[in-house]
Design an enzyme around this catalytic site. Sequence first.
Site, PDB file in Angstrom:
ATOM      1  N   VAL A  16       0.868  -1.176   0.000  1.00  0.00           N
ATOM      2  CA  VAL A  16       0.000   0.000   0.000  1.00  0.00           C
ATOM      3  C   VAL A  16       0.901   1.221   0.000  1.00  0.00           C
ATOM      4  CG1 VAL A  16      -1.954  -1.115   1.138  1.00  0.00           C
ATOM      5  CG2 VAL A  16      -0.180  -0.047   2.531  1.00  0.00           C
ATOM      6  N   SER A  17       0.369   2.343  -0.494  1.00  0.00           N
ATOM      7  CA  SER A  17       1.216   3.527  -0.658  1.00  0.00           C
ATOM      8  C   SER A  17       0.905   4.653   0.314  1.00  0.00           C
ATOM      9  CB  SER A  17       1.106   4.057  -2.093  1.00  0.00           C
ATOM     10  OG  SER A  17      -0.245   4.306  -2.429  1.00  0.00           O
ATOM     11  N   THR A  18      -0.118   4.486   1.160  1.00  0.00           N
ATOM     12  CA  THR A  18      -0.403   5.512   2.164  1.00  0.00           C
ATOM     13  C   THR A  18      -0.701   4.854   3.493  1.00  0.00           C
ATOM     14  OG1 THR A  18      -2.816   5.599   1.897  1.00  0.00           O
ATOM     15  CG2 THR A  18      -1.501   6.900   0.356  1.00  0.00           C
TER      16      THR A  18
END
Length: 208
Positions: free
Chosen positions: A17-19
């Site tokens: 995931v990026s956040t």
Amino acid sequence: MSRKSERNLAIYGYSRVSTSNQDYKTQIFKLEDAGADKIFSEKYTGTKKEGRKELEELLSIVEKGDLVLVTKIDRLARSIVDLNGIISKLNSSGVTITFLDNSLTFEPNKNDSMQTLMMNMLGSFAQFERDLIVTRTQEGKQWHRANQKNYKEGRPKRVLNDHYKLALELMETHSMRDVEKKMKISLSTLNRIKKQAAEEKVLKVVND
């Protein structure tokens, strides 16, 4: 008997995931349902594989005959160059990789022109979508700067809730590393709330 003949072929999963607001639950459920024995998960916002420790570990342990599962192409890579590089590295090691949601599988020593075309098209669309988001974000900022007198760019200040206040108290007697482990708050966040608390203290003195 060689180590290879003694070892059972492994099925690995990779999720990203990026956040900090996202979680891996959906990805992990799909990977487990598809048969992944071990899943490597990480939060990373960059576009390259360098610095992605979980991915680097996965690439270092896979062996010939293993299978790597990923839910979607953009979970593995965010640029076509990196995507091709990772897939080529896995395939050259005799490892198969499958993207579950994209219904794409890349096997060692198998040149499938249609799958290669699909990979490049999907990678292009993923990059195009990210470029659109960046463009819309910049346009939104320009509109706010032009139409809102008090508009300030950047993330809003965190509310110093009880959890953060306790962390601030602990930092007075403990190292930041200790507080990071104890409170499960990253060093960057600890630095921000420490700076914010100092600023708010100064403002309070001025206003009083």
